[in-house]
Design a protein around this motif. Structure first.
Motif, mmCIF file in Angstrom:
data_model
loop_
_atom_site.group_PDB
_atom_site.id
_atom_site.type_symbol
_atom_site.label_atom_id
_atom_site.label_comp_id
_atom_site.label_asym_id
_atom_site.label_seq_id
_atom_site.Cartn_x
_atom_site.Cartn_y
_atom_site.Cartn_z
ATOM 1 N N LEU A 16 -4.583 -9.505 -1.603
ATOM 2 C CA LEU A 16 -4.084 -8.634 -0.552
ATOM 3 C C LEU A 16 -5.200 -7.901 0.176
ATOM 4 O O LEU A 16 -5.038 -7.534 1.343
ATOM 5 C CB LEU A 16 -3.101 -7.620 -1.147
ATOM 6 N N THR A 17 -6.326 -7.673 -0.488
ATOM 7 C CA THR A 17 -7.396 -6.866 0.102
ATOM 8 C C THR A 17 -8.652 -7.648 0.444
ATOM 9 O O THR A 17 -9.575 -7.087 1.042
ATOM 10 C CB THR A 17 -7.799 -5.735 -0.867
ATOM 11 N N ARG A 18 -8.681 -8.954 0.103
ATOM 12 C CA ARG A 18 -9.919 -9.696 0.313
ATOM 13 C C ARG A 18 -9.704 -11.159 0.702
ATOM 14 O O ARG A 18 -10.304 -11.645 1.667
ATOM 15 C CB ARG A 18 -10.762 -9.634 -0.967
ATOM 16 N N LEU A 19 -8.855 -11.875 0.001
ATOM 17 C CA LEU A 19 -8.799 -13.327 0.139
ATOM 18 C C LEU A 19 -7.840 -13.818 1.221
ATOM 19 O O LEU A 19 -8.086 -14.848 1.845
ATOM 20 C CB LEU A 19 -8.414 -13.967 -1.201
ATOM 21 N N GLU A 20 -6.737 -13.135 1.413
ATOM 22 C CA GLU A 20 -5.752 -13.556 2.417
ATOM 23 C C GLU A 20 -6.226 -13.078 3.794
ATOM 24 O O GLU A 20 -6.322 -11.889 4.055
ATOM 25 C CB GLU A 20 -4.379 -12.967 2.088
ATOM 26 N N THR A 53 -0.914 -0.935 3.959
ATOM 27 C CA THR A 53 -1.025 0.513 3.789
ATOM 28 C C THR A 53 -1.368 0.858 2.340
ATOM 29 O O THR A 53 -1.164 0.071 1.415
ATOM 30 C CB THR A 53 0.292 1.210 4.143
ATOM 31 N N ARG A 54 -1.877 2.064 2.184
ATOM 32 C CA ARG A 54 -2.196 2.547 0.840
ATOM 33 C C ARG A 54 -0.960 2.530 -0.054
ATOM 34 O O ARG A 54 -1.015 2.098 -1.209
ATOM 35 C CB ARG A 54 -2.758 3.967 0.932
ATOM 36 N N ALA A 55 0.177 2.966 0.472
ATOM 37 C CA ALA A 55 1.399 3.022 -0.341
ATOM 38 C C ALA A 55 1.842 1.633 -0.780
ATOM 39 O O ALA A 55 2.305 1.444 -1.913
ATOM 40 C CB ALA A 55 2.518 3.712 0.438
ATOM 41 N N ALA A 56 1.707 0.645 0.096
ATOM 42 C CA ALA A 56 2.123 -0.720 -0.251
ATOM 43 C C ALA A 56 1.228 -1.301 -1.340
ATOM 44 O O ALA A 56 1.707 -1.929 -2.292
ATOM 45 C CB ALA A 56 2.113 -1.610 0.985
ATOM 46 N N LEU A 57 -0.074 -1.113 -1.210
ATOM 47 C CA LEU A 57 -0.991 -1.628 -2.226
ATOM 48 C C LEU A 57 -0.753 -0.939 -3.565
ATOM 49 O O LEU A 57 -0.773 -1.577 -4.618
ATOM 50 C CB LEU A 57 -2.436 -1.444 -1.773
ATOM 51 N N ALA A 111 -1.921 5.122 5.620
ATOM 52 C CA ALA A 111 -3.286 4.764 6.046
ATOM 53 C C ALA A 111 -3.623 3.342 5.631
ATOM 54 O O ALA A 111 -3.093 2.812 4.650
ATOM 55 C CB ALA A 111 -4.282 5.746 5.444
ATOM 56 N N ARG A 112 -4.541 2.718 6.389
ATOM 57 C CA ARG A 112 -5.033 1.373 6.080
ATOM 58 C C ARG A 112 -6.546 1.436 5.862
ATOM 59 O O ARG A 112 -7.244 2.232 6.487
ATOM 60 C CB ARG A 112 -4.676 0.393 7.203
ATOM 61 N N TRP A 113 -7.045 0.578 4.987
ATOM 62 C CA TRP A 113 -8.478 0.530 4.654
ATOM 63 C C TRP A 113 -9.316 0.374 5.916
ATOM 64 O O TRP A 113 -10.314 1.056 6.100
ATOM 65 C CB TRP A 113 -8.703 -0.608 3.678
ATOM 66 N N VAL A 114 -8.929 -0.544 6.783
ATOM 67 C CA VAL A 114 -9.569 -0.703 8.081
ATOM 68 C C VAL A 114 -8.624 -0.126 9.130
ATOM 69 O O VAL A 114 -7.519 -0.655 9.323
ATOM 70 C CB VAL A 114 -9.860 -2.186 8.391
ATOM 71 N N PRO A 115 -8.999 0.958 9.808
ATOM 72 C CA PRO A 115 -8.103 1.559 10.796
ATOM 73 C C PRO A 115 -7.731 0.549 11.881
ATOM 74 O O PRO A 115 -8.559 -0.254 12.316
ATOM 75 C CB PRO A 115 -8.930 2.706 11.373
ATOM 76 N N PRO A 169 -14.015 -0.551 -5.397
ATOM 77 C CA PRO A 169 -14.020 0.361 -4.242
ATOM 78 C C PRO A 169 -12.674 0.450 -3.519
ATOM 79 O O PRO A 169 -12.208 1.551 -3.206
ATOM 80 C CB PRO A 169 -15.113 -0.237 -3.343
ATOM 81 N N ILE A 170 -12.033 -0.683 -3.254
ATOM 82 C CA ILE A 170 -10.752 -0.635 -2.561
ATOM 83 C C ILE A 170 -9.688 -0.027 -3.479
ATOM 84 O O ILE A 170 -8.794 0.701 -3.032
ATOM 85 C CB ILE A 170 -10.332 -2.038 -2.076
ATOM 86 N N PHE A 171 -9.791 -0.278 -4.780
ATOM 87 C CA PHE A 171 -8.838 0.295 -5.720
ATOM 88 C C PHE A 171 -8.963 1.819 -5.726
ATOM 89 O O PHE A 171 -7.944 2.536 -5.769
ATOM 90 C CB PHE A 171 -9.080 -0.274 -7.113
ATOM 91 N N ALA A 172 -10.195 2.317 -5.695
ATOM 92 C CA ALA A 172 -10.402 3.770 -5.659
ATOM 93 C C ALA A 172 -9.779 4.370 -4.408
ATOM 94 O O ALA A 172 -9.203 5.470 -4.441
ATOM 95 C CB ALA A 172 -11.892 4.087 -5.723
ATOM 96 N N TRP A 173 -9.893 3.661 -3.282
ATOM 97 C CA TRP A 173 -9.274 4.142 -2.041
ATOM 98 C C TRP A 173 -7.753 4.147 -2.170
ATOM 99 O O TRP A 173 -7.089 5.108 -1.762
ATOM 100 C CB TRP A 173 -9.707 3.245 -0.871
#
Length: 424
Positions: free
Chosen positions: A128-132, A148-152, A10-14, A187-191
Motif C-alpha cells: 500500500l505504501t511502496r509497491l502498488e 490516508t493515515r486512517a486507512a493505513l 492526511a496523506r504521506w505525499v500531499p 518511517p512510513i509506519f511511524a508516520w
C-alpha cells in the motif's frame, strides 16, 4: 459529529484537493478497488487452490475480501464508524498474501530470513505504501496508493514490528507471532502511527479483523459442506466434534479447555439455525443449496449482532458512539469467539489436515524455493520492470533478497507455476 479530522485524512505525499463530492475515504476505497494487487487475489488461494475444479464453489482471496468488505462495511456503519474507511481496510487486508496462501507465507518467511522474514500483514503495508504504483514522491520513489493515515492504520491489525511483536495479550500464531511492518518500512509506519499509543489497534482495524474472522470461518464451512469434505452427520457425532475441539484449541483457542469447547460446539450445532434438511446427507439439490445459504446468513448475522450489541452496551451508545479511532474496542463475547473458532476448526480438521492437502502444500513450498533460486540467479532481468530498481539500488544482499521476495509475493498461484516453468 465528524469523527475524523485532518490528521486522520492526511496523506504521506500531499495531494491537491480532489472531487469535492468525494470524501477522502471514498477515494481510498476506489484506489484499493482498482489496484492490481486486489485483482491478483482472484487467483490466490483461500483454503484450497482456485484451480481445483472439483471444488467448484470454493472461495479465492478476492471473493473472501469482497465478502469481508460487505460484512465490515455494515458493522462499521452500525457502530458509528466511516463505512468507506472500514470497507477499504477489509478490501486491503489480504493484499500481501503470496501465492498458495498461508503455506506460501511459511515458505517465503523461511527464504526471507536473511532480510528480516516475511509476514503477509507486513507485506500489506509494503504494497500500500511502496509497491502498488499510484503516486510518486518528489524524488521519484513510489508512495504506493498514498492512502490516508486512517486507512493505513485500519489495515494494521498488528501495529508493531517483528522486533517488538511480543506484546501482552497477542497470542502466538502457529507459524510465529504476527506483525505489520518490516524494519525498512519503519518511517512510513511511524508516520501512520503518529500520536497513537504504542500497540493500540484502531477501532476500524478491530472491526475489519472480526469481519475477516466471520467471513472466512462461515464461508469456508459453507464450501466444505458444499463439496462434501464436511458432512452434517459428522457434525452431529460427539467423537468427531471432540477431534475438532482438540484442533481448535491447538490452532485457534489455546485459552479454552476441551470441555468448554465441546459444550459450545454442541450448543451451536443443535441450534435451530441449522436446517432441518441437514438431518440427512447434503446432496446439492436446490433445497439443500437454499438451506445452506440460509445457514450461512444466520451464522454471519449471529456473530455480527453479538459483537455489535456487546460493543454498544459497553460504550453506552447514547446519544452518540465514541469518537476517535482509538477511543474504543470492539467487544466480542467469549462464547461468540469460541463459536467462530470452532467453525475454523471444522475446516482445519476436514480440509486442511487431509493427507492430500499436506502433499500439495509440500510441492508448493518446493516450487517457491526453486522459483526464488531461479529469479535470484537471473536478477534483475528476471524481475518485473517496476521491481528492478529496488534490486539494482539495494545496498546489500538483504536488500536484493527483499526485492526477489517482493516479486514472488506478487505472483498468483497460476503465475508462480508459469514463472517456474519459464525460468527453469
Amino acid at each position: 459529529m465528524n469523527r475524523y479530522d485532518e490528521h486522520d485524512q492526511a496523506r504521506w505525499v500531499p495531494e491537491p484537493p480532489g472531487d469535492p463530492e468525494r470524501g477522502a475515504f471514498e477515494r481510498d476505497r476506489a484506489r484499493v478497488m482498482h489496484s492490481a494487487s486486489l485483482r491478483r487475489l482472484a487467483a490466490k488461494t483461500q483454503v484450497v487452490t482456485p484451480s481445483d475444479h472439483s471444488l467448484h464453489s470454493n472461495r479465492t482471496r478476492l471473493t473472501h475480501s469482497l465478502e469481508c468488505a460487505q460484512i465490515g462495511r455494515e458493522m462499521g456503519k452500525i457502530l458509528g464508524r466511516d463505512p468507506d474507511l472500514v470497507e477499504t481496510a477489509c478490501l486491503a487486508h489480504d493484499l500481501g498474501h503470496p501465492p498458495f496462501g498461508h503455506n506460501g507465507e511459511v515458505a517465503l518467511n523461511e527464504l526471507a530470513a536473511p532480510c528480516g522474514g516475511f509476514q503477509g500483514n507486513a507485506q500489506n503495508l509494503r504494497l500500500l505504501t511502496r509497491l502498488e504504483a499510484k503516486v510518486l514522491t518528489e524524488d521519484g520513489r513510489s508512495a504506493g496508493l498514498n492512502l490516508t493515515r486512517a486507512a493505513l492504520d485500519a489495515v494494521c491489525k498488528y501495529p508493531w514490528t517483528s522486533d517488538t511483536c511480543r506484546v501482552p495479550g497477542v497470542p502466538q500464531a502457529r507459524d510465529g507471532r504476527p506483525y505489520c511492518v518490516y524494519p525498512d518500512d519503519a518511517p512510513i509506519f511511524a508516520w501512520v502511527r503518529e500520536g497513537t499509543p504504542d500497540y493500540r489497534v484502531s477501532f476500524e482495524a478491530q472491526i475489519m479483523d472480526w469481519a475477516d474472522d466471520v467471513a472466512y470461518s462461515v464461508h469456508d464451512l459453507e464450501d466444505a459442506l458444499h463439496c462434501g469434505h464436511v458432512t452434517p452427520e459428522a457434525l452431529r457425532d460427539p467423537e468427531e466434534r471432540l477431534e475438532v475441539c482438540r484442533l481448535t484449541r491447538e490452532w485457534y483457542a489455546p485459552d479454552a479447555d476441551l470441555a468448554e469447547l465441546a459444550e459450545t460446539f454442541a450448543r451451536l450445532v443443535t441450534d435451530p439455525i441449522w436446517p432441518a434438511r441437514f438431518a440427512g446427507p447434503f446432496v446439492g439439490g436446490l433445497d439443500d443449496l437454499a438451506s445452506l445459504k440460509r445457514l450461512t446468513s444466520s451464522l454471519i448475522g449471529r456473530f455480527c449482532r453479538s459483537a455489535q450489541d456487546a460493543t454498544r452496551e459497553a460504550y453506552a451508545y447514547r446519544p452518540e458512539p465514541p469518537a476517535g479511532r482509538h477511543s474504543a474496542d470492539l467487544v466480542v463475547p467469549r462464547t461468540t469467539r469460541l463459536e467462530c473458532a470452532l467453525l475454523k476448526g471444522v475446516t482445519a480438521h476436514y480440509v486442511m489436515s487431509r493427507e492430500a492437502h499436506h502433499a500439495t502444500q509440500a510441492l508448493q513450498r518446493e516450487l517457491i524455493a526453486e522459483l526464488a533460486s531461479l529469479i535470484a540467479a537471473g536478477a534483475p532481468a528476471t524481475l518485473e520492470p517496476a521491481l528492478r530498481p529496488a534490486f539494482e539500488n539495494a545496498p546489500d544482499d538483504a536488500g536484493r533478497l527483499r526485492a526477489v521476495v517482493d516479486q514472488i509475493a506478487s505472483l498468483t498461484d497460476v503465475s508462480a507455476v508459469a514463472w517456474r516453468r519459464r525460468l527453469a
